[in-house]
Design a protein around this motif. Structure first.
Motif, PDB file in Angstrom:
ATOM      1  N   GLN A  44      -6.285 -37.756 -58.751  1.00  8.04           N
ATOM      2  CA  GLN A  44      -4.950 -37.831 -58.537  1.00  8.04           C
ATOM      3  C   GLN A  44      -4.337 -39.691 -58.292  1.00  8.04           C
ATOM      4  O   GLN A  44      -3.447 -39.739 -57.696  1.00  8.04           O
ATOM      5  CB  GLN A  44      -5.357 -37.808 -56.646  1.00  8.04           C
ATOM      6  CG  GLN A  44      -5.260 -35.899 -56.205  1.00  8.04           C
ATOM      7  CD  GLN A  44      -6.308 -36.501 -54.891  1.00  8.04           C
ATOM      8  OE1 GLN A  44      -5.332 -36.438 -53.916  1.00  8.04           O
ATOM      9  NE2 GLN A  44      -7.414 -36.164 -54.441  1.00  8.04           N
ATOM     10  N   GLY A  47      -1.689 -38.729 -62.487  1.00 11.21           N
ATOM     11  CA  GLY A  47      -0.019 -37.919 -62.564  1.00 11.21           C
ATOM     12  C   GLY A  47      -0.485 -36.531 -64.426  1.00 11.21           C
ATOM     13  O   GLY A  47       0.283 -36.163 -63.882  1.00 11.21           O
ATOM     14  N   LYS A  56       7.482 -29.387 -55.044  1.00 11.07           N
ATOM     15  CA  LYS A  56       6.858 -30.592 -54.822  1.00 11.07           C
ATOM     16  C   LYS A  56       5.790 -31.001 -55.743  1.00 11.07           C
ATOM     17  O   LYS A  56       4.967 -30.053 -56.069  1.00 11.07           O
ATOM     18  CB  LYS A  56       6.901 -30.505 -53.598  1.00 11.07           C
ATOM     19  CG  LYS A  56       7.650 -30.421 -52.339  1.00 11.07           C
ATOM     20  CD  LYS A  56       7.069 -30.777 -50.711  1.00 11.07           C
ATOM     21  CE  LYS A  56       8.054 -30.171 -50.181  1.00 11.07           C
ATOM     22  NZ  LYS A  56       7.432 -30.562 -48.832  1.00 11.07           N
ATOM     23  N   PRO A  57       5.731 -31.864 -56.310  1.00  9.31           N
ATOM     24  CA  PRO A  57       4.682 -33.142 -57.403  1.00  9.31           C
ATOM     25  C   PRO A  57       3.278 -32.208 -56.430  1.00  9.31           C
ATOM     26  O   PRO A  57       3.242 -33.321 -55.521  1.00  9.31           O
ATOM     27  CB  PRO A  57       4.885 -34.244 -57.049  1.00  9.31           C
ATOM     28  CG  PRO A  57       6.299 -34.209 -56.561  1.00  9.31           C
ATOM     29  CD  PRO A  57       6.584 -33.411 -55.750  1.00  9.31           C
ATOM     30  N   VAL A  58       2.057 -32.230 -57.243  1.00 14.58           N
ATOM     31  CA  VAL A  58       1.087 -32.231 -56.365  1.00 14.58           C
ATOM     32  C   VAL A  58      -0.217 -32.230 -57.999  1.00 14.58           C
ATOM     33  O   VAL A  58       0.850 -31.747 -58.551  1.00 14.58           O
ATOM     34  CB  VAL A  58       0.072 -31.215 -55.874  1.00 14.58           C
ATOM     35  CG1 VAL A  58       0.875 -30.804 -54.182  1.00 14.58           C
ATOM     36  CG2 VAL A  58       0.489 -29.628 -56.446  1.00 14.58           C
ATOM     37  N   SER A  59      -1.509 -32.637 -57.339  1.00 19.16           N
ATOM     38  CA  SER A  59      -2.124 -33.065 -57.861  1.00 19.16           C
ATOM     39  C   SER A  59      -2.490 -32.180 -58.386  1.00 19.16           C
ATOM     40  O   SER A  59      -3.593 -31.591 -57.405  1.00 19.16           O
ATOM     41  CB  SER A  59      -3.315 -34.112 -57.813  1.00 19.16           C
ATOM     42  OG  SER A  59      -2.745 -35.447 -57.789  1.00 19.16           O
ATOM     43  N   SER A  62      -6.405 -31.618 -58.070  1.00 19.89           N
ATOM     44  CA  SER A  62      -7.493 -31.459 -56.614  1.00 19.89           C
ATOM     45  C   SER A  62      -6.904 -31.104 -55.959  1.00 19.89           C
ATOM     46  O   SER A  62      -7.056 -30.669 -53.858  1.00 19.89           O
ATOM     47  CB  SER A  62      -7.152 -32.507 -55.777  1.00 19.89           C
ATOM     48  OG  SER A  62      -7.772 -34.311 -56.942  1.00 19.89           O
ATOM     49  N   PHE A  63      -6.371 -29.337 -55.873  1.00 17.93           N
ATOM     50  CA  PHE A  63      -5.743 -28.472 -55.246  1.00 17.93           C
ATOM     51  C   PHE A  63      -6.393 -27.277 -55.545  1.00 17.93           C
ATOM     52  O   PHE A  63      -6.178 -26.385 -56.369  1.00 17.93           O
ATOM     53  CB  PHE A  63      -4.016 -28.554 -55.764  1.00 17.93           C
ATOM     54  CG  PHE A  63      -3.421 -27.659 -54.827  1.00 17.93           C
ATOM     55  CD1 PHE A  63      -3.507 -26.572 -54.280  1.00 17.93           C
ATOM     56  CD2 PHE A  63      -2.378 -28.782 -54.261  1.00 17.93           C
ATOM     57  CE1 PHE A  63      -2.707 -25.973 -53.782  1.00 17.93           C
ATOM     58  CE2 PHE A  63      -1.455 -28.119 -53.346  1.00 17.93           C
ATOM     59  CZ  PHE A  63      -1.457 -26.617 -52.835  1.00 17.93           C
TER      60      PHE A  63
END
Lengths: 159, 295
Positions: A44, A47, A56-59, A62-63
């Motif tokens: 994380q 990017g 919304k931006p997420v990694s 790691s999701f």
């Protein structure tokens, strides 16, 4: 152990069988074949794997995919419309905001999230929001120019 | 990542029961920003992952002038950063959140997870302890409340029992004439974890010169967030004076227990504690004098 999840990926509903340990990045790349998002640092920081979940931006590295069940996911492949590039994509090309391109999908999606939240960010706001995306080619100035170009164009359109 | 069984309880009670049933083999999952890393690296391999994000009771930011601020465990860093309510009542929290990790971690990471994971290199605990926050904890036999300070036991270790869940953080309404300053110091890139974080909070007497309450809370320089109690004792009940702040900062520098690592040597960190306490105290003092109901 595996289960079915339903995702809206770039506004298309997709039903995928996943194991709990699989990440959203693995599902998007390996199950759905959308390879724009990249695996970079896996912690994380860089990017490169950025996706938008509910805008919304997420990694995505790691999701957990199971945790994304029912979510709306946007990847770089979903930005162009009828073969026409998104204006952020055009601006990155115009300013030369990329060299190798590895980080570019993440940068553009993060910039999209920023502009969706704040259509006219200041230079400082752009730098702060984008600080968690890394570009090894060092195109930061050109990336900033690209985002400002789109933000400015919007300002003119709206004005 | 090793496989595990994924569970999605719909209530706190159900989650506690799952935790009791599976004991040490289960782990609570919320934002997952920290847990995913240790699971991928193989340091931690739970057999059961209990995702509490579908529990509606654990969300939301509430403010009551008498009771103070209540943060649901699932409130994200980004919510703290952008909430108008927080910006109005506890702007210190919004300000620090701007500098926490990066936008993606702030979108996913939760307040409850940040605290319950007990990562030593983090920011929120110092500020919340300086503001005398407490936490609510749910277990199979009911709820209990404890001060946030009591949560932290050691590196990544808390006083929560395996079947307990941190459900809420309560930050009391600050007394009149209160000011707090937090300095987050990073010795490498700005998006790195902090090298150290120093919170100083004063509540003044009506003369606006005498310190009634002092809190000096140091982060990243011990296995847990650390109150520099000798420094606090030196400042409390006396007139605020620059010389005394310098002495208190020297105490704080001796009281902490930093370890040398890639973010700085032990000696460097001790010196920076002294510098940052000296720097934060006058700002906290001026804020306390100018107090208008928010910190």
């Amino acid at each position: 152990m595996s289960r079915f999840i339903t995702l809206s990926v770039n506004e298309v509903s997709r039903r995928v069988e996943v194991e709990p340990r699989e990440t959203l990045l693995e599902v998007i790349r390996d199950h759905l074949g959308l390879t724009g998002a990249k695996l970079g640092c896996d912690i994380q920081v860089c990017g490169a794997c950025t996706l938008l979940v509910s805008g919304k931006p997420v990694s995505s590295c790691s999701f957990l995919a199971v945790d994304a069940d029912g979510c709306e996911v946007t990847s770089i492949e979903g930005l162009s419309c009828n073969g026409r590039l998104h204006r952020l994509q055009e601006a990155f090309i115009e300013t030369g905001g990329l060299q190798c391109g590895f980080c570019t999908p993440g940068f553009i999606l993060t910039a999209k999230a920023l502009l969706d939240e704040q259509p006219h960010p200041s230079e400082e706001q752009i730098k702060k929001y984008m600080a968690g995306n890394l570009c090894r080619c060092g195109c930061y100035q050109e990336i900033l120019d690209a985002i400002q170009k789109v933000a400015g164009r919007r300002a003119v359109q709206n004005g | 990542m090793k496989n595990f069984e994924y569970l999605e309880p719909r209530s706190v009670q159900e989650a506690c029961q799952l935790l009791r049933q599976h004991g040490e083999e289960a782990r609570i999952f919320a934002g997952g920003t920290s847990l995913s890393i240790v699971m991928k690296q193989g340091f931690f391999q739970p057999k059961y992952l209990v995702n509490i994000k579908k529990i509606p009771d654990l969300t939301g930011i509430r403010w009551d002038p008498k009771r103070g601020l209540t943060l649901g465990a699932l409130v994200t860093h980004r919510e703290l950063e952008t909430s108008p309510l927080i910006q109005e009542t506890f702007p210190i929290l919004s300000q620090i959140e701007e500098d926490v990790a990066n936008i993606r971690v702030r979108v996913m990471g939760t307040v409850g997870g940040n605290l319950a994971y007990a990562e030593p290199l983090t920011d929120l605990p110092q500020i919340l302890i300086a503001l005398e926050a407490s936490i609510r904890v749910a277990g199979p036999d009911g709820d209990r409340t404890m001060s946030l300070e009591e949560l932290f036991v050691d590196y990544y270790e808390t006083s929560l029992r395996p079947d307990e869940i941190l459900t809420e953080v309560l930050v009391p309404t600050p007394p009149p004439r209160t000011g707090i300053e937090y300095i987050r110091f990073s010795s490498s890139s700005v998006i790195d974890k902090p090298c150290l974080g120093t919170a100083v909070r004063f509540t003044l007497e009506e003369d606006l010169e005498t310190v009634r309450t002092a809190r000096v809370v140091l982060g990243c320089v011990a296995p847990t967030p650390l109150r520099a109690r000798q420094a606090e004792a030196l400042l409390e009940g006396k007139r605020y004076e620059v010389q005394r702040v310098k002495e208190a900062a020297a105490f704080a520098s001796r009281e902490c227990k930093p370890v040398s690592d890639l973010r700085g040597s032990e000696a460097y960190k001790r010196e920076m504690v002294r510098v940052l306490v000296t720097r934060a105290a006058p700002r906290a003092f001026e804020k306390a004098r100018a107090f208008r109901g928010q910190v």
